[in-house]
Scaffold this motif. Sequence first.
Motif, PDB file in Angstrom:
ATOM      1  N   ILE A 196       0.845  -1.198   0.000  1.00 42.53           N
ATOM      2  CA  ILE A 196       0.000   0.000   0.000  1.00 42.53           C
ATOM      3  C   ILE A 196       0.877   1.243   0.000  1.00 42.53           C
ATOM      4  O   ILE A 196       0.651   2.179  -0.785  1.00 42.53           O
ATOM      5  N   ALA A 197       1.896   1.256   0.842  1.00 43.54           N
ATOM      6  CA  ALA A 197       2.778   2.428   0.933  1.00 43.54           C
ATOM      7  C   ALA A 197       3.522   2.691  -0.375  1.00 43.54           C
ATOM      8  O   ALA A 197       3.903   3.835  -0.654  1.00 43.54           O
ATOM      9  N   GLN A 198       3.703   1.648  -1.192  1.00 43.12           N
ATOM     10  CA  GLN A 198       4.387   1.795  -2.478  1.00 43.12           C
ATOM     11  C   GLN A 198       3.429   2.248  -3.583  1.00 43.12           C
ATOM     12  O   GLN A 198       3.847   2.436  -4.725  1.00 43.12           O
ATOM     13  N   LEU A 221      -5.158   0.855   9.858  1.00 39.34           N
ATOM     14  CA  LEU A 221      -5.156   1.320   8.475  1.00 39.34           C
ATOM     15  C   LEU A 221      -6.366   2.185   8.121  1.00 39.34           C
ATOM     16  O   LEU A 221      -6.265   3.059   7.265  1.00 39.34           O
ATOM     17  N   LEU A 222      -7.499   1.941   8.759  1.00 39.20           N
ATOM     18  CA  LEU A 222      -8.744   2.582   8.347  1.00 39.20           C
ATOM     19  C   LEU A 222      -8.737   4.092   8.587  1.00 39.20           C
ATOM     20  O   LEU A 222      -8.170   4.574   9.572  1.00 39.20           O
ATOM     21  N   PRO A 223      -9.430   4.844   7.712  1.00 34.58           N
ATOM     22  CA  PRO A 223      -9.531   6.292   7.894  1.00 34.58           C
ATOM     23  C   PRO A 223     -10.602   6.709   8.895  1.00 34.58           C
ATOM     24  O   PRO A 223     -10.773   7.901   9.154  1.00 34.58           O
ATOM     25  N   GLY A 279       1.560   6.536   2.672  1.00 33.11           N
ATOM     26  CA  GLY A 279       2.686   6.616   1.757  1.00 33.11           C
ATOM     27  C   GLY A 279       2.203   7.075   0.396  1.00 33.11           C
ATOM     28  O   GLY A 279       1.489   8.072   0.272  1.00 33.11           O
ATOM     29  N   LEU A 280       2.543   6.316  -0.633  1.00 35.13           N
ATOM     30  CA  LEU A 280       2.099   6.625  -1.993  1.00 35.13           C
ATOM     31  C   LEU A 280       0.756   5.987  -2.315  1.00 35.13           C
ATOM     32  O   LEU A 280       0.190   6.236  -3.382  1.00 35.13           O
ATOM     33  N   GLY A 281       0.253   5.176  -1.424  1.00 34.55           N
ATOM     34  CA  GLY A 281      -0.997   4.468  -1.670  1.00 34.55           C
ATOM     35  C   GLY A 281      -2.142   5.022  -0.854  1.00 34.55           C
ATOM     36  O   GLY A 281      -2.070   6.113  -0.290  1.00 34.55           O
ATOM     37  N   ARG A 282      -3.225   4.257  -0.777  1.00 36.02           N
ATOM     38  CA  ARG A 282      -4.423   4.742  -0.098  1.00 36.02           C
ATOM     39  C   ARG A 282      -5.240   3.582   0.436  1.00 36.02           C
ATOM     40  O   ARG A 282      -5.215   2.464  -0.091  1.00 36.02           O
TER      41      ARG A 282
END
Length: 304
Positions: A196-198, A221-223, A279-282
Amino acid sequence: VAALVLRSGMAGAPPAKRADAVDIPATVGFSETFQPGHWTPLTVTVTNHGGELSGEVEVEVAGDDASRSRLLVTYHRRTLELHGNSRKSVQFTVLPQGLFHPLVIRVRSGGRELARTEVGLHTRFAAQRLLLVLSRNADLDYLNDGAVDGLRVLYPHPELLPVHWRGYDAVAAIVLQGVSLERLSASQFDALHKWIAQGGTLAVSGGADYALLRNARLAELLPAAPLGMMRMDAGALQGAFSASLDVTQPVHVNRVGELRGEVRLRAGEVPLVIERSLGLGRVVYLTFDVAAYPFDRWEGMLAL
């Protein structure tokens, strides 16, 4: 009488041991599906029918170079220690470049080759991006898209998920519905987190069993954290999604607490889609159940 005695003796005798017999079935990619030119997991299950085994598992990956003028071969190896009559799964992360050369898997011990198998690739590839669905019973096959840049929906067993983030190379997104991330090993969860971070996307589906979403790994992980369930007004749902959404029966969504991300879609004051960056993911939290009425066959779900 002699024949009857002989048959009786044979039936009662224990089966002969298979000295040094080793079976090595393998699972390529996700649900036996991979995308050429992308890293993918390969799980080899070694079953030892003989005595103590000390050796290694070797995977040979062959492919043509860019000019197809020579063969390039890569080897991956893992040490192997197995008691007699036992089984162990060993996972690799491999890069199949094409479809014409099979993966070759060997088990060696003491300089001897105990088992060897070839795994053909030409029937296991997908041209589309892979959408992984981690669920006990969700049916999201209607999201399959035959276009080259479309989606191929797969339902991998959590135990076969990658132990290295590169194993998700061909995966466009993961949908989590009704299962717990606590089932993953520490290395699997670490690989998922790093993927996910990538730049990966994890979409988490809400539902009545919202306690699963409050387990430690997913809560990290959840928002937003689910607090319970609430009934939605039909007009508000259709206003948020589309008039084509059939809301002739009651629909419930997760009620959420403090937000740690951005609300991307809401019905009035009720968040329906919440997203946070990692990171770069969501990580995208859908407060409704994507596998239940009225979303399970809604024509607008693929676009969403």
